[in-house]
Design an enzyme around this catalytic site. Structure first.
Site, PDB file in Angstrom:
ATOM      1  N   TYR A  49      38.233  41.763  30.748  1.00  9.33           N
ATOM      2  CA  TYR A  49      37.536  40.478  30.615  1.00  9.33           C
ATOM      3  C   TYR A  49      38.504  39.302  30.524  1.00  9.33           C
ATOM      4  O   TYR A  49      38.143  38.243  29.997  1.00  9.33           O
ATOM      5  CB  TYR A  49      36.613  40.508  29.395  1.00  9.33           C
ATOM      6  CG  TYR A  49      35.299  41.226  29.631  1.00  9.33           C
ATOM      7  CD1 TYR A  49      34.330  40.679  30.478  1.00  9.33           C
ATOM      8  CD2 TYR A  49      35.011  42.435  29.014  1.00  9.33           C
ATOM      9  CE1 TYR A  49      33.114  41.323  30.692  1.00  9.33           C
ATOM     10  CE2 TYR A  49      33.793  43.082  29.224  1.00  9.33           C
ATOM     11  CZ  TYR A  49      32.849  42.510  30.066  1.00  9.33           C
ATOM     12  OH  TYR A  49      31.640  43.143  30.284  1.00  9.33           O
ATOM     13  N   PHE A  57      33.608  33.413  22.838  1.00  4.09           N
ATOM     14  CA  PHE A  57      33.050  34.746  22.574  1.00  4.09           C
ATOM     15  C   PHE A  57      34.009  35.881  22.947  1.00  4.09           C
ATOM     16  O   PHE A  57      33.673  37.055  22.770  1.00  4.09           O
ATOM     17  CB  PHE A  57      31.723  34.934  23.315  1.00  4.09           C
ATOM     18  CG  PHE A  57      31.811  34.734  24.820  1.00  4.09           C
ATOM     19  CD1 PHE A  57      32.240  35.752  25.657  1.00  4.09           C
ATOM     20  CD2 PHE A  57      31.455  33.518  25.393  1.00  4.09           C
ATOM     21  CE1 PHE A  57      32.322  35.580  27.032  1.00  4.09           C
ATOM     22  CE2 PHE A  57      31.534  33.330  26.779  1.00  4.09           C
ATOM     23  CZ  PHE A  57      31.973  34.364  27.591  1.00  4.09           C
ATOM     24  N   THR A  91      22.165  36.826  31.580  1.00  2.00           N
ATOM     25  CA  THR A  91      23.090  37.281  30.533  1.00  2.00           C
ATOM     26  C   THR A  91      22.394  37.396  29.177  1.00  2.00           C
ATOM     27  O   THR A  91      22.594  38.374  28.442  1.00  2.00           O
ATOM     28  CB  THR A  91      24.276  36.293  30.418  1.00  2.00           C
ATOM     29  OG1 THR A  91      24.860  36.122  31.713  1.00  2.00           O
ATOM     30  CG2 THR A  91      25.320  36.793  29.446  1.00  2.00           C
ATOM     31  N   ARG A 102      18.251  44.092  31.502  1.00  2.00           N
ATOM     32  CA  ARG A 102      18.561  43.403  30.246  1.00  2.00           C
ATOM     33  C   ARG A 102      17.292  43.049  29.464  1.00  2.00           C
ATOM     34  O   ARG A 102      17.279  43.111  28.228  1.00  2.00           O
ATOM     35  CB  ARG A 102      19.429  42.173  30.521  1.00  2.00           C
ATOM     36  CG  ARG A 102      20.891  42.570  30.751  1.00  2.00           C
ATOM     37  CD  ARG A 102      21.702  41.416  31.279  1.00  2.00           C
ATOM     38  NE  ARG A 102      23.145  41.695  31.208  1.00  2.00           N
ATOM     39  CZ  ARG A 102      24.061  40.953  31.820  1.00  2.00           C
ATOM     40  NH1 ARG A 102      23.706  39.916  32.542  1.00  2.00           N
ATOM     41  NH2 ARG A 102      25.341  41.258  31.706  1.00  2.00           N
ATOM     42  N   ASN A 112      24.423  43.076  25.572  1.00  2.34           N
ATOM     43  CA  ASN A 112      23.361  42.945  26.579  1.00  2.34           C
ATOM     44  C   ASN A 112      23.288  44.119  27.561  1.00  2.34           C
ATOM     45  O   ASN A 112      22.942  43.954  28.720  1.00  2.34           O
ATOM     46  CB  ASN A 112      23.494  41.602  27.298  1.00  2.34           C
ATOM     47  CG  ASN A 112      24.852  41.437  27.956  1.00  2.34           C
ATOM     48  OD1 ASN A 112      25.675  42.340  27.914  1.00  2.34           O
ATOM     49  ND2 ASN A 112      25.072  40.291  28.577  1.00  2.34           N
ATOM     50  N   HIS A 115      26.984  45.559  32.272  1.00  5.31           N
ATOM     51  CA  HIS A 115      27.869  44.642  33.001  1.00  5.31           C
ATOM     52  C   HIS A 115      27.529  44.704  34.476  1.00  5.31           C
ATOM     53  O   HIS A 115      27.074  45.730  34.973  1.00  5.31           O
ATOM     54  CB  HIS A 115      29.332  45.065  32.804  1.00  5.31           C
ATOM     55  CG  HIS A 115      30.279  44.360  33.750  1.00  5.31           C
ATOM     56  ND1 HIS A 115      30.742  43.088  33.510  1.00  5.31           N
ATOM     57  CD2 HIS A 115      30.805  44.736  34.952  1.00  5.31           C
ATOM     58  CE1 HIS A 115      31.524  42.713  34.521  1.00  5.31           C
ATOM     59  NE2 HIS A 115      31.586  43.697  35.401  1.00  5.31           N
ATOM     60  N   GLU A 126      37.206  45.642  39.879  1.00  4.66           N
ATOM     61  CA  GLU A 126      36.615  46.262  38.694  1.00  4.66           C
ATOM     62  C   GLU A 126      36.374  47.760  38.915  1.00  4.66           C
ATOM     63  O   GLU A 126      36.549  48.561  38.001  1.00  4.66           O
ATOM     64  CB  GLU A 126      35.308  45.552  38.329  1.00  4.66           C
ATOM     65  CG  GLU A 126      35.547  44.143  37.781  1.00  4.66           C
ATOM     66  CD  GLU A 126      34.269  43.394  37.477  1.00  4.66           C
ATOM     67  OE1 GLU A 126      34.371  42.249  37.007  1.00  4.66           O
ATOM     68  OE2 GLU A 126      33.165  43.934  37.707  1.00  4.66           O
TER      69      GLU A 126
HETATM   70  O1  CDP Z   1      27.793  39.620  32.087  1.00  4.03           O
HETATM   71  P1  CDP Z   1      27.509  38.311  32.801  1.00  4.03           P
HETATM   72  O2  CDP Z   1      28.244  38.196  34.103  1.00  4.03           O
HETATM   73  O3  CDP Z   1      26.038  38.072  32.920  1.00  4.03           O
HETATM   74  O4  CDP Z   1      28.038  37.135  31.827  1.00  4.03           O
HETATM   75  P2  CDP Z   1      29.486  36.464  31.712  1.00  4.03           P
HETATM   76  O5  CDP Z   1      29.284  34.998  31.580  1.00  4.03           O
HETATM   77  O6  CDP Z   1      30.401  36.957  32.771  1.00  4.03           O
HETATM   78  O7  CDP Z   1      29.993  36.990  30.283  1.00  4.03           O
HETATM   79  C1  CDP Z   1      30.508  38.294  30.131  1.00  4.03           C
HETATM   80  C2  CDP Z   1      29.921  38.889  28.890  1.00  4.03           C
HETATM   81  O8  CDP Z   1      30.352  38.136  27.757  1.00  4.03           O
HETATM   82  C3  CDP Z   1      28.391  38.849  28.790  1.00  4.03           C
HETATM   83  O9  CDP Z   1      27.748  39.883  29.494  1.00  4.03           O
HETATM   84  C4  CDP Z   1      28.184  38.976  27.294  1.00  4.03           C
HETATM   85  O10 CDP Z   1      28.360  40.323  26.860  1.00  4.03           O
HETATM   86  C5  CDP Z   1      29.343  38.153  26.753  1.00  4.03           C
HETATM   87  N1  CDP Z   1      28.937  36.762  26.460  1.00  4.03           N
HETATM   88  C6  CDP Z   1      28.700  36.384  25.135  1.00  4.03           C
HETATM   89  O11 CDP Z   1      28.831  37.196  24.234  1.00  4.03           O
HETATM   90  N2  CDP Z   1      28.321  35.084  24.850  1.00  4.03           N
HETATM   91  C7  CDP Z   1      28.183  34.173  25.832  1.00  4.03           C
HETATM   92  N3  CDP Z   1      27.823  32.922  25.524  1.00  4.03           N
HETATM   93  C8  CDP Z   1      28.413  34.547  27.165  1.00  4.03           C
HETATM   94  C9  CDP Z   1      28.798  35.849  27.459  1.00  4.03           C
HETATM   95 MG    MG Z   2      30.251  38.047  34.527  1.00  3.70          MG
END
Ligand code: CDP
Ligand code: MG
Length: 141
Positions: A49, A57, A91, A102, A112, A115, A126
């Site tokens: 990540y 976060f 998300t 989700r 959530n 991934h 990945e």
């Molecule tokens: O997983 P996704 O691509 O939908 O979201 P991302 O913006 O790439 O963020 C990666 C992961 O970080 C998310 O799936 C959440 O587990 C976490 N996250 C979080 O805890 N709080 C946020 N405001 C945004 C993301």
């Molecule tokens: Mg993402």
């Protein structure tokens, strides 16, 4: 054919939703090229990540993703990246559409359930993070 990486996250593994989530993925027409139950260290989660390193976060995300077993799954389908993002939903599960993974199985915005890769290039990188190409080719085509 396009590939994407799914990960069943520690919350969903703890909640015994591995089978339910893979059933939804297969019902949506994805082919499973590779699948393993594994876990990653904090260091590996931080590397996976790294794009989110500056986000507030990040620390919580790294702790969560290394908190228990996960199931990375290499998937293949036409339009796999976009179709899988549609299947998983937003998300934040509070914003995820009805019938998405989700919506059904996520606990919170951080925990959530799954991934999904966000581009073809990131999907390729990945998948390579978790699988050697030799583990996938036997199942492709
Ligand atoms: O997983 P996704 O691509 O939908 O979201 P991302 O913006 O790439 O963020 C990666 C992961 O970080 C998310 O799936 C959440 O587990 C976490 N996250 C979080 O805890 N709080 C946020 N405001 C945004 C993301
Ligand atoms: Mg993402």
């Amino acid at each position: 054919m396009e590939r994407t990486l799914a990960i069943i996250k520690p919350d969903a593994v703890r909640n015994n939703n591995i089978g339910n989530i893979i059933a939804m993925i297969q019902a949506a027409g994805f082919k499973v090229l590779g699948c393993k139950l594994t876990r990653i260290s904090k260091e590996q989660a931080g590397e996976f990540y790294a794009v989110h390193k500056e986000r507030p976060f990040y620390g919580e995300l790294v702790n969560f993703m290394s908190s228990g077993p996960i199931v990375p799954i290499a998937l293949e389908k036409e339009n796999a990246i976009a179709d899988y993002r549609t299947l998983i939903g937003a998300t934040d599960p509070a914003e995820a559409a009805e019938g998405t993974i989700r919506k059904n199985y996520a606990t919170s915005k951080g925990e959530n359930a799954v991934h999904g890769s966000d581009s073809v290039e990131n999907g390729r990188n990945e998948i390579a993070f978790f699988f050697a190409e030799s583990e996938l080719i036997a199942n492709s085509k």
